[in-house]
Enzyme design. Structure first.
Site, mmCIF file in Angstrom:
data_model
loop_
_atom_site.group_PDB
_atom_site.id
_atom_site.type_symbol
_atom_site.label_atom_id
_atom_site.label_comp_id
_atom_site.label_asym_id
_atom_site.label_seq_id
_atom_site.Cartn_x
_atom_site.Cartn_y
_atom_site.Cartn_z
ATOM 1 C CB VAL A 1 15.725 -29.150 -36.530
ATOM 2 C CG1 VAL A 1 16.605 -30.334 -36.939
ATOM 3 C CG2 VAL A 1 14.591 -29.418 -35.429
ATOM 4 C CB ILE B 1 19.430 -26.851 -43.167
ATOM 5 C CG1 ILE B 1 21.069 -26.789 -42.912
ATOM 6 C CG2 ILE B 1 19.059 -27.802 -44.237
ATOM 7 C CD1 ILE B 1 21.565 -28.125 -42.233
ATOM 8 N N GLY C 1 29.375 -18.556 -31.396
ATOM 9 C CA GLY C 1 27.956 -18.284 -31.118
ATOM 10 C C GLY C 1 27.128 -19.514 -31.390
ATOM 11 C CG ASP D 1 21.164 -28.571 -29.592
ATOM 12 O OD1 ASP D 1 19.925 -27.636 -29.172
ATOM 13 O OD2 ASP D 1 21.332 -28.649 -30.497
ATOM 14 C CE LYS E 1 19.439 -28.357 -32.614
ATOM 15 N NZ LYS E 1 20.921 -27.770 -32.734
HETATM 16 P P1 NAP Z 1 21.191 -15.894 -26.282
HETATM 17 O O1 NAP Z 1 22.447 -15.364 -26.992
HETATM 18 O O2 NAP Z 1 21.535 -16.459 -24.726
HETATM 19 O O3 NAP Z 1 20.091 -14.924 -26.373
HETATM 20 C C1 NAP Z 1 19.035 -15.011 -25.506
HETATM 21 C C2 NAP Z 1 18.325 -13.485 -25.464
HETATM 22 O O4 NAP Z 1 16.968 -13.655 -24.660
HETATM 23 C C3 NAP Z 1 19.149 -12.453 -24.874
HETATM 24 O O5 NAP Z 1 18.969 -11.218 -25.444
HETATM 25 C C4 NAP Z 1 18.410 -12.295 -23.440
HETATM 26 O O6 NAP Z 1 18.836 -11.073 -23.037
HETATM 27 C C5 NAP Z 1 17.117 -12.565 -23.694
HETATM 28 N N1 NAP Z 1 16.345 -13.182 -22.432
HETATM 29 C C6 NAP Z 1 16.784 -14.328 -21.825
HETATM 30 N N2 NAP Z 1 15.975 -14.546 -20.796
HETATM 31 C C7 NAP Z 1 15.188 -13.278 -20.668
HETATM 32 C C8 NAP Z 1 14.180 -13.005 -19.739
HETATM 33 N N3 NAP Z 1 13.713 -13.882 -18.670
HETATM 34 N N4 NAP Z 1 13.498 -11.768 -20.153
HETATM 35 C C9 NAP Z 1 13.922 -11.131 -21.168
HETATM 36 N N5 NAP Z 1 14.815 -11.328 -22.055
HETATM 37 C C10 NAP Z 1 15.393 -12.512 -21.821
HETATM 38 O O7 NAP Z 1 20.699 -17.199 -27.029
HETATM 39 P P2 NAP Z 1 20.578 -17.639 -28.566
HETATM 40 O O8 NAP Z 1 22.059 -18.200 -28.851
HETATM 41 O O9 NAP Z 1 20.304 -16.350 -29.487
HETATM 42 O O10 NAP Z 1 19.609 -18.591 -28.775
HETATM 43 C C11 NAP Z 1 18.099 -18.293 -28.806
HETATM 44 C C12 NAP Z 1 17.379 -19.246 -29.139
HETATM 45 O O11 NAP Z 1 17.441 -19.947 -30.321
HETATM 46 C C13 NAP Z 1 17.481 -20.559 -28.313
HETATM 47 O O12 NAP Z 1 16.176 -21.238 -27.913
HETATM 48 C C14 NAP Z 1 18.415 -21.450 -28.885
HETATM 49 O O13 NAP Z 1 18.203 -22.715 -28.492
HETATM 50 C C15 NAP Z 1 18.004 -21.368 -30.305
HETATM 51 N N6 NAP Z 1 18.893 -21.572 -31.347
HETATM 52 C C16 NAP Z 1 20.095 -20.834 -31.189
HETATM 53 C C17 NAP Z 1 20.912 -21.085 -32.344
HETATM 54 C C18 NAP Z 1 22.414 -20.483 -32.128
HETATM 55 O O14 NAP Z 1 23.352 -21.106 -33.003
HETATM 56 N N7 NAP Z 1 22.720 -19.624 -31.244
HETATM 57 C C19 NAP Z 1 20.777 -21.561 -33.500
HETATM 58 C C20 NAP Z 1 19.156 -22.418 -33.534
HETATM 59 C C21 NAP Z 1 18.568 -22.154 -32.343
HETATM 60 P P3 NAP Z 1 20.230 -10.257 -22.501
HETATM 61 O O15 NAP Z 1 20.570 -10.232 -24.038
HETATM 62 O O16 NAP Z 1 19.788 -9.074 -21.827
HETATM 63 O O17 NAP Z 1 21.074 -11.264 -21.901
HETATM 64 N N1 HSE Z 2 23.595 -24.895 -29.970
HETATM 65 C C1 HSE Z 2 22.978 -25.412 -31.190
HETATM 66 C C2 HSE Z 2 24.134 -26.094 -31.989
HETATM 67 C C3 HSE Z 2 22.648 -24.175 -32.011
HETATM 68 O O1 HSE Z 2 25.348 -26.025 -31.683
HETATM 69 O O2 HSE Z 2 23.684 -26.779 -32.826
HETATM 70 C C4 HSE Z 2 21.919 -24.392 -33.325
HETATM 71 O O3 HSE Z 2 20.635 -25.152 -32.788
#
Ligand code: NAP
Ligand code: HSE
Length: 428
Positions: free
Chosen positions: A132, A136, A187, A201, A205
């Site tokens: 969340v 922050i 991103g 989403d 949260k």
């Molecule tokens: P992302 O860019 O889509 O990265 C997902 C990663 O997981 C990729 O490296 C992918 O592999 C790998 N992956 C997915 N399924 C897999 C599987 N079955 N086996 C092995 N590897 C697998 O996602 P992200 O933005 O980093 O987000 C990751 C998590 O953090 C999510 O839960 C999201 O809600 C959370 N989050 C994201 C943000 C943000 O700003 N992005 C902020 C807070 C929280 P490949 O690289 O080979 O595709």
């Molecule tokens: N997709 C989420 C957002 C990432 O836009 O806030 C952070 O949790």
């Protein structure tokens, strides 16, 4: 030297930034914490994908179970996202006595109690500061620093993608599609942005915040949510004319009879502190009788800020491992007394397209009155055959507002109920 072996599930936006920190800032982290954090295994889906930081091929695997089961991995970081296989992998790690750090709010909202119970049973930490508010610090303050506070209300802008989009649309006139594409490029958005724009989403949260604030489990299915996908540029324009700005709000509050948790786009007066939160910034207001008002604000999405929160949890969990003690859960969840959304008092802004004829305004006002909804202000625009009415109501139960809306839709002289946006005007 105090060494902890890290296994990473995912090397995408968040995982990639974390890897960079663990590799490039290894010495700085060691100097500051006394910890040697060694990245031992990393699971990805696609070996061939180009990555921003080169990894030894021996570290990479496409089987995430390899990471969890690796005896050299003492701490598992889940940043792959989604419910499965992430859920089973997190459980597998916890049951094997390995602490888990996750940024996965969707998973926590869906299976929080089960995961927390598994962590408790094994006596290991399950940490999720990044789930969340991105970078922050909000989970730790709520679950630890404010553990004794009788929190009354939590109101937040907790989705960076939609706040970024709303800012671009209202300030720069960007189209919905362009703003979304930009948020994806930067991103901020999830791999599938449906949950961002549809409010899911933020609902996940909100459920997590509510559980920490009130010590109960509301359950994601009990969180009403509506996204920004139904907003139009006319809503943005009218909001500005009326002195409001539109924000996607997550609200968790203690009401008479229980707790309500909800997410919807709302008009906020431009002078409201949350109205000033722009771009991908998130902000969370917490109100309590002793603490008064607290505001936490900062970067809510994106690889670097999110990885910063993940890294903080990794360091915290590593310290727990090295201390060797059984970890008590940071929260106890009781079942919640919930107030249904239909009973929550809300204010509505309603935009009506009507025939511009004598008596129409009276009819419209009559339908609101018949359902017990009092009108606060009316603005009319247009001349000739048709007119646009912008009505802001006083607070009334959501069920009454909805009933009034249905009645308005039945009136012959009301061409359409073009838009409804809730109005949050009370100080948070
Ligand atoms: P992302 O860019 O889509 O990265 C997902 C990663 O997981 C990729 O490296 C992918 O592999 C790998 N992956 C997915 N399924 C897999 C599987 N079955 N086996 C092995 N590897 C697998 O996602 P992200 O933005 O980093 O987000 C990751 C998590 O953090 C999510 O839960 C999201 O809600 C959370 N989050 C994201 C943000 C943000 O700003 N992005 C902020 C807070 C929280 P490949 O690289 O080979 O595709
Ligand atoms: N997709 C989420 C957002 C990432 O836009 O806030 C952070 O949790």
């Amino acid at each position: 030297m105090k060494t902890v072996g890290i296994g990473l599930l995912g090397a995408g936006i968040v995982g990639g930034s974390l890897i960079r920190r663990l590799v490039e800032e290894h010495s700085a982290i060691e100097a500051k914490t006394g910890l040697n954090l060694e990245l031992r295994r990393v699971a990805v889906r696609d070996f061939a994908k180009e990555r921003s930081i080169a990894l030894d091929a021996a570290v990479l695997t496409i089987d995430p179970v390899d990471v969890v089961d690796d005896p050299n991995v003492g701490l598992v970081v889940e940043v792959m996202g989604g419910l499965e296989p992430a859920g089973e992998l997190v459980l597998r790690a916890l049951r094997a006595g390995k602490p888990v750090v996750t940024a996965n709010k969707a998973l926590l909202a869906a299976r929080g109690p089960e995961l927390i119970a598994a962590a408790e049973e094994s006596g290991v930490p399950l940490l999720f500061e990044a789930a969340v508010g991105g970078g922050i610090p909000i989970i730790r303050p709520l679950s630890e620093t404010l553990a004794g506070e009788q929190v009354q209300r939590v109101v937040g802008i907790v989705n960076g993608t939609t706040n970024f989009m709303l800012t671009r649309m209202s300030e720069d006139g960007a189209s919905y599609r362009d703003a979304l594409e930009e948020a994806q490029t930067l991103g901020y958005a999830e791999a599938d942005p449906t949950a961002d724009i549809g409010g899911g989403d933020a609902a996940a949260k909100a459920a997590i915040l509510a559980s920490l604030a009130f010590g109960m489990w509301a359950g994601i299915d009990n969180v009403y949510h509506q996204g920004i996908d139904s907003l139009t540029s006319a809503d943005m324009k009218w909001a500005a004319e009326l002195g409001y700005t539109i924000k996607l709000l997550a609200i968790a509050e203690r009401l008479e009879g229980g707790v309500n948790v909800r997410v919807y786009p709302a008009m906020l007066p431009v002078a409201h502190p949350l109205a000033a939160i722009r771009g991908s910034t998130n902000a969370i207001f917490i109100e309590g009788p002793s603490i008064g008002e607290l505001l936490f604000a900062g970067p809510g999405a994106g690889g670097e800020p999110t990885a910063s929160a993940v890294l903080g949890d990794v360091i915290d969990a590593a310290r727990e491992i090295l201390a060797g003690a059984q970890v008590a859960p940071r929260i106890q969840l009781s079942s919640a007394e919930l107030v249904p959304f239909e009973d929550v008092q809300t204010k509505w802004y309603v935009r009506l397209e009507v025939d511009d004829q004598p008596g129409v305004l009276a009819q419209v006002a009559g339908e609101f009155g018949r359902h017990g909804v009092s009108i606060k202000s009316v603005l009319q625009e247009g001349t000739g055959d048709d007119a646009t009415l912008m009505i802001v109501t006083h607070r009334a139960a959501e069920s009454q507002q909805r009933a009034a809306r249905s009645s308005l839709e039945e009136l012959d002289n009301v061409r359409s109920v073009a838009s409804v946006v809730r109005v949050e005007s009370a100080a948070p």
